[in-house]
Design a protein around this motif. Structure first.
Motif, PDB file in Angstrom:
ATOM      1  N   LYS A  55       0.825  -1.205   0.000  1.00 19.25           N
ATOM      2  CA  LYS A  55       0.000   0.000   0.000  1.00 19.25           C
ATOM      3  C   LYS A  55       0.860   1.255   0.000  1.00 19.25           C
ATOM      4  N   SER A  56       1.954   1.242   0.729  1.00 20.43           N
ATOM      5  CA  SER A  56       2.824   2.417   0.757  1.00 20.43           C
ATOM      6  C   SER A  56       3.477   2.639  -0.609  1.00 20.43           C
ATOM      7  N   TYR A  57       3.825   1.566  -1.318  1.00 19.58           N
ATOM      8  CA  TYR A  57       4.382   1.704  -2.671  1.00 19.58           C
ATOM      9  C   TYR A  57       3.333   2.280  -3.635  1.00 19.58           C
ATOM     10  N   ALA A  58       2.109   1.772  -3.516  1.00 22.12           N
ATOM     11  CA  ALA A  58       1.048   2.222  -4.410  1.00 22.12           C
ATOM     12  C   ALA A  58       0.667   3.674  -4.127  1.00 22.12           C
ATOM     13  N   ASP A  59       0.647   4.068  -2.868  1.00 28.37           N
ATOM     14  CA  ASP A  59       0.253   5.434  -2.513  1.00 28.37           C
ATOM     15  C   ASP A  59       1.253   6.474  -3.005  1.00 28.37           C
ATOM     16  N   LYS A  60       2.511   6.084  -3.119  1.00 34.09           N
ATOM     17  CA  LYS A  60       3.505   7.032  -3.617  1.00 34.09           C
ATOM     18  C   LYS A  60       3.283   7.351  -5.091  1.00 34.09           C
ATOM     19  N   ARG A  61       2.816   6.376  -5.857  1.00 35.34           N
ATOM     20  CA  ARG A  61       2.579   6.575  -7.290  1.00 35.34           C
ATOM     21  C   ARG A  61       1.192   7.137  -7.575  1.00 35.34           C
ATOM     22  N   ARG A  62       0.259   6.909  -6.690  1.00 27.71           N
ATOM     23  CA  ARG A  62      -1.115   7.328  -6.905  1.00 27.71           C
ATOM     24  C   ARG A  62      -1.231   8.826  -6.688  1.00 27.71           C
ATOM     25  N   ARG A  63      -1.972   9.462  -7.574  1.00 30.05           N
ATOM     26  CA  ARG A  63      -2.197  10.897  -7.413  1.00 30.05           C
ATOM     27  C   ARG A  63      -3.685  11.171  -7.569  1.00 30.05           C
ATOM     28  N   PRO A  64      -4.212  12.036  -6.745  1.00 28.76           N
ATOM     29  CA  PRO A  64      -5.644  12.338  -6.881  1.00 28.76           C
ATOM     30  C   PRO A  64      -5.883  13.189  -8.123  1.00 28.76           C
ATOM     31  N   ILE A  65      -6.833  12.793  -8.935  1.00 31.86           N
ATOM     32  CA  ILE A  65      -7.158  13.522 -10.151  1.00 31.86           C
ATOM     33  C   ILE A  65      -8.437  14.298  -9.888  1.00 31.86           C
ATOM     34  N   LYS A  66      -8.375  15.606 -10.062  1.00 23.48           N
ATOM     35  CA  LYS A  66      -9.521  16.454  -9.797  1.00 23.48           C
ATOM     36  C   LYS A  66      -9.553  17.564 -10.832  1.00 23.48           C
ATOM     37  N   PHE A  67     -10.704  17.785 -11.425  1.00 27.42           N
ATOM     38  CA  PHE A  67     -10.881  18.837 -12.413  1.00 27.42           C
ATOM     39  C   PHE A  67     -11.933  19.820 -11.920  1.00 27.42           C
ATOM     40  N   GLU A  68     -11.868  21.020 -12.429  1.00 26.23           N
ATOM     41  CA  GLU A  68     -12.850  22.049 -12.106  1.00 26.23           C
ATOM     42  C   GLU A  68     -13.742  22.283 -13.320  1.00 26.23           C
ATOM     43  N   VAL A  69     -14.916  22.834 -13.082  1.00 30.58           N
ATOM     44  CA  VAL A  69     -15.823  23.178 -14.180  1.00 30.58           C
ATOM     45  C   VAL A  69     -15.170  24.280 -15.009  1.00 30.58           C
ATOM     46  N   GLY A  70     -15.107  24.080 -16.310  1.00 29.73           N
ATOM     47  CA  GLY A  70     -14.480  25.037 -17.206  1.00 29.73           C
ATOM     48  C   GLY A  70     -13.101  24.610 -17.670  1.00 29.73           C
ATOM     49  N   ASP A  71     -12.507  23.582 -17.043  1.00 29.98           N
ATOM     50  CA  ASP A  71     -11.203  23.080 -17.471  1.00 29.98           C
ATOM     51  C   ASP A  71     -11.334  22.373 -18.820  1.00 29.98           C
ATOM     52  N   LYS A  72     -10.234  22.337 -19.555  1.00 32.48           N
ATOM     53  CA  LYS A  72     -10.182  21.596 -20.820  1.00 32.48           C
ATOM     54  C   LYS A  72      -9.533  20.244 -20.551  1.00 32.48           C
ATOM     55  N   VAL A  73     -10.136  19.170 -21.072  1.00 32.92           N
ATOM     56  CA  VAL A  73      -9.617  17.821 -20.876  1.00 32.92           C
ATOM     57  C   VAL A  73      -9.594  17.074 -22.201  1.00 32.92           C
ATOM     58  N   MET A  74      -8.752  16.045 -22.259  1.00 35.80           N
ATOM     59  CA  MET A  74      -8.706  15.126 -23.390  1.00 35.80           C
ATOM     60  C   MET A  74      -9.441  13.849 -22.968  1.00 35.80           C
ATOM     61  N   LEU A  75     -10.129  13.234 -23.901  1.00 40.82           N
ATOM     62  CA  LEU A  75     -10.927  12.048 -23.633  1.00 40.82           C
ATOM     63  C   LEU A  75     -10.221  10.817 -24.172  1.00 40.82           C
ATOM     64  N   LYS A  76     -10.077   9.791 -23.338  1.00 33.49           N
ATOM     65  CA  LYS A  76      -9.403   8.560 -23.736  1.00 33.49           C
ATOM     66  C   LYS A  76     -10.309   7.736 -24.638  1.00 33.49           C
ATOM     67  N   VAL A  77      -9.733   7.179 -25.692  1.00 32.05           N
ATOM     68  CA  VAL A  77     -10.478   6.357 -26.647  1.00 32.05           C
ATOM     69  C   VAL A  77     -10.056   4.918 -26.443  1.00 32.05           C
ATOM     70  N   SER A  78     -11.010   4.052 -26.130  1.00 33.43           N
ATOM     71  CA  SER A  78     -10.668   2.638 -25.998  1.00 33.43           C
ATOM     72  C   SER A  78     -10.420   2.053 -27.384  1.00 33.43           C
ATOM     73  N   PRO A  79      -9.543   1.070 -27.518  1.00 31.54           N
ATOM     74  CA  PRO A  79      -9.175   0.554 -28.844  1.00 31.54           C
ATOM     75  C   PRO A  79     -10.359   0.031 -29.654  1.00 31.54           C
ATOM     76  N   TRP A  80     -11.260  -0.740 -29.040  1.00 35.84           N
ATOM     77  CA  TRP A  80     -12.366  -1.304 -29.804  1.00 35.84           C
ATOM     78  C   TRP A  80     -13.365  -0.231 -30.206  1.00 35.84           C
ATOM     79  N   LYS A  81     -13.715   0.646 -29.289  1.00 33.30           N
ATOM     80  CA  LYS A  81     -14.655   1.715 -29.608  1.00 33.30           C
ATOM     81  C   LYS A  81     -14.021   2.707 -30.570  1.00 33.30           C
ATOM     82  N   GLY A  82     -12.692   2.839 -30.535  1.00 34.87           N
ATOM     83  CA  GLY A  82     -12.015   3.739 -31.458  1.00 34.87           C
ATOM     84  C   GLY A  82     -12.175   3.307 -32.899  1.00 34.87           C
TER      85      GLY A  82
END
Length: 117
Positions: free
Chosen positions: A7-34
């Motif tokens: 858990k300590s190893y995983a927590d060091k790499r894990r980062r909380p992802i948080k966006f605000e209203v109005g931010d610009k984001v890129m959308l991930k495309v899954s291979p099959w749906k792509g």
């Protein structure tokens, strides 16, 4: 003890992802749906598309995006794991229809303005 260590190893790499209203984001495309939705496959298929603006946030992990009219077949609510922050500056954005490519995949350079004669 082993679980705490992992858990300590995983927590060091894990980062909380948080966006605000109005931010610009890129959308991930899954291979099959792509293949189905974006008509490209293999190495040249898009991994992320966008940028899209966040319209609303629902709870901690769901976001509603403003998608263009040609993407109206896609639902506009996405999990935070499918989004990536867009780091592109608005001034550097080049619309695609302005770039013309000939049959040998070369683009034509045209002068913007003549400075001197």
């Amino acid at each position: 003890m082993a679980q705490d260590r992992k858990k300590s190893y995983a927590d060091k790499r894990r980062r909380p992802i948080k966006f605000e209203v109005g931010d610009k984001v890129m959308l991930k495309v899954s291979p099959w749906k792509g293949i189905i939705r974006f008509r490209k496959r293999g190495k040249l298929s898009p991994r992320y598309i966008g940028p899209f603006k966040i319209v609303a946030r629902f709870r901690k992990v769901a976001y509603r995006l403003s998608l263009p009219e040609e993407r109206n077949s896609i639902h506009d609510m996405f999990h935070v794991s499918q989004l990536r922050k867009c780091l592109v500056d608005e001034a550097t954005y080049v619309p695609f229809p302005e770039i013309e490519v000939d049959d040998k995949l070369r683009y034509v350079k045209e002068p913007i303005k003549i400075i001197d004669q």
